[in-house]
Design a protein around this motif. Structure first.
Motif, PDB file in Angstrom:
ATOM      1  N   ILE A 319       0.817  -1.213   0.000  1.00 13.61           N
ATOM      2  CA  ILE A 319       0.000   0.000   0.000  1.00 13.61           C
ATOM      3  C   ILE A 319       0.849   1.261   0.000  1.00 13.61           C
ATOM      4  N   LYS A 320       2.104   1.158   0.500  1.00 12.91           N
ATOM      5  CA  LYS A 320       2.979   2.338   0.523  1.00 12.91           C
ATOM      6  C   LYS A 320       3.302   2.799  -0.901  1.00 12.91           C
ATOM      7  N   GLU A 347       5.351   3.429   8.927  1.00 14.25           N
ATOM      8  CA  GLU A 347       6.479   2.717   8.308  1.00 14.25           C
ATOM      9  C   GLU A 347       6.185   1.232   8.150  1.00 14.25           C
ATOM     10  N   GLU A 348       5.547   0.665   9.154  1.00 16.29           N
ATOM     11  CA  GLU A 348       5.274  -0.778   9.119  1.00 16.29           C
ATOM     12  C   GLU A 348       3.847  -1.033   8.641  1.00 16.29           C
ATOM     13  N   LEU A 349       3.697  -1.131   7.331  1.00 14.64           N
ATOM     14  CA  LEU A 349       2.394  -1.452   6.752  1.00 14.64           C
ATOM     15  C   LEU A 349       2.482  -2.787   6.020  1.00 14.64           C
ATOM     16  N   LEU A 382      -3.404  13.390   3.821  1.00 14.75           N
ATOM     17  CA  LEU A 382      -3.670  11.964   3.598  1.00 14.75           C
ATOM     18  C   LEU A 382      -2.850  11.175   4.611  1.00 14.75           C
ATOM     19  N   LYS A 383      -3.534  10.424   5.460  1.00 11.06           N
ATOM     20  CA  LYS A 383      -2.863   9.687   6.523  1.00 11.06           C
ATOM     21  C   LYS A 383      -3.224   8.210   6.410  1.00 11.06           C
TER      22      LYS A 383
END
Length: 461
Positions: A319-320, A347-349, A382-383
């Motif tokens: 998704i990043k 960071e961790e997605l 956008l978060k």
């Protein structure tokens, strides 16, 4: 009668008839048993008195002598026919002269000769009447000397039972008739409002949405009336929205087409050596063509969603990378509109199973709305964060916001906001459909003149 009315009346009558017949049978059998038991109890008490008298005073003499000398003592206390039978079964005496030649073969007599009292119901040989018979053994020194038998006609008893039964049957028929009329009345209280609802539904089916059903009762039928009225209101509302939508689409199609046609005509008839004018015209034609293309794509997507023909092409997506693509694509628009565009990503997605193109479509649509309704020098953020069971994507702006009364409707099909910047009314409805197909959730929070927050949740599984 036919249809529901016939079934209702038939059901009521069936239940009433079964109930009445059951009670009738019970009461008739109870009356029959009551009268027959009365006869049996009366004769039993009478014959016991006679037997006790015989045992006390007459048992020392032979039965024949007692019959000859004391015959009237046996029937002084009864109005029934009295018979005396010896130990061989021969009749010695009958109080009314109804002499039976030979041995008496009645079952009650046979049992009495064996020392047991017995009763029976039979037909009299001469009169053919139904009679009740009771026999008791006459004993001397413990041995059966003969039988004392009382016989009484049941004809009057049967007539009484028949009269009472006829009265009970007549009452039952009256109850069934009253029940039938009541069932017709009760069925009409159901069928009449249902007929009104049916007529109303027929009018709606023919396009008459102005009339409404008058609610008369607070029950299931009244609730159905309310539902039909609400349905008619919704149809009118959706019809109005559809008309507004068609007008909006027509306007949005006409505007770019007018620009394209105008500049094409200008270039064709103008000075072909004026490159600056030609370049301006081609740029406008290109932008308006893009606008038309986007509108046509939205309409095609909307048509697919309405018909249920849309399908997702899922794959495991980082998704990043998707958010990075969105950031690059929208940064230029943010810069052009003098809006600060902030992107924050955890960071961790983890990777997530989604249709990437559809999710891009959702984010671009939501962000496009955020930029459109945010003033210059405003902020759009956008978060993207991770929760235990999903990924949360939040688009927050400092724009004009959405009126409170419009907030529940913005994702409805054909809904177009009151703002002049509002588009055709299908973008957010498509976004919601896409998120729903992913098993996710789309929420919108907003305050007028304070901005809007769109929260999109996608499940990890």
């Amino acid at each position: 009668m036919r249809g529901i009315r016939a079934r209702l009346v038939g059901s009521y009558l069936f239940i009433i008839t079964i109930t009445v017949v059951s009670f009738e049978l019970f009461f008739i059998l109870a009356v029959d048993k009551y009268y027959y038991n009365n006869v049996e109890n009366m004769l039993t008490n009478q014959i016991r008195v006679s037997v006790r008298f015989y045992d006390t005073y007459l048992s020392s003499n032979s039965l024949k002598n007692n019959v000859q000398n004391n015959a009237d003592l046996f029937w002084n206390n009864t109005s029934a026919e009295v018979q005396i039978i010896d130990s061989s079964g021969q009749m010695l005496m009958d109080s009314i002269g109804n002499y039976i030649p030979g041995k008496v073969k009645a079952g009650d007599v046979k049992k009495a000769l064996k020392g047991k009292a017995a009763t029976t119901i039979e037909r009299d040989i001469s009169s053919k009447e139904k009679v009740f018979c009771i026999s008791y053994p006459l004993k001397s020194d413990g041995k059966v000397q003969g039988v004392l038998r009382f016989v009484t006609s049941l004809e009057e008893v049967d007539k009484t039972i028949i009269r009472i039964s006829a009265i009970l049957i007549l009452i039952g028929v009256i109850i069934i008739l009253i029940g039938g009329m009541s069932s017709i009345f009760l069925s009409n209280t159901i069928i009449k409002p249902l007929s009104e609802i049916t007529e109303m539904a027929k009018k709606i089916a023919t396009g008459n949405f102005k009339e409404r059903i008058v609610k008369k009762r607070n029950d299931e039928i009244g609730e159905l009336s309310d539902t039909i009225n609400v349905m008619a209101d919704e149809i009118v509302k959706n019809d109005n929205l559809k008309n507004e939508f068609m007008a909006s689409i027509s306007h949005e199609l006409r505007t770019p087409l007018t620009s394209i046609k105008g500049w094409a005509s200008t270039i064709r008839t103008g000075d072909l050596n004026d490159k600056e004018e030609i370049m301006d015209g081609l740029e406008i034609i290109e932008k308006e063509s893009d606008r038309l293309s986007k509108l046509v794509e939205e309409l095609l997507d909307f048509s697919k969603f309405i018909s249920g023909k849309i399908s997702l092409k899922r794959s495991d997506i980082d998704i990043k990378k998707t958010i990075s693509y969105i950031q690059k694509q929208m940064s230029l628009k943010a810069s052009r509109n003098n809006i600060k565009f902030i992107v924050n990503i955890d960071e961790e997605l983890p990777t997530i199973l989604i249709d990437e193109n559809r999710i891009k479509q959702v984010l671009l649509n939501v962000l496009d709305n955020a930029f459109k309704f945010t003033y210059e020098n405003g902020i759009v953020e956008l978060k993207v964060t991770k929760e235990d069971d999903g990924i949360i994507m939040t688009v927050k702006d400092s724009g004009i916001g959405i009126p409170e009364e419009d907030l529940p409707k913005v994702t409805e099909k054909f809904f177009k906001g009151k703002s002049s910047k509002s588009s055709n009314g299908i973008g957010l409805s498509i976004c919601k459909e896409i998120i729903d197909l992913h098993g996710g959730e789309l929420k919108i929070k907003s305050q007028l003149d304070k901005g809007t927050e769109v929260i999109i949740k996608l499940p990890l599984e």
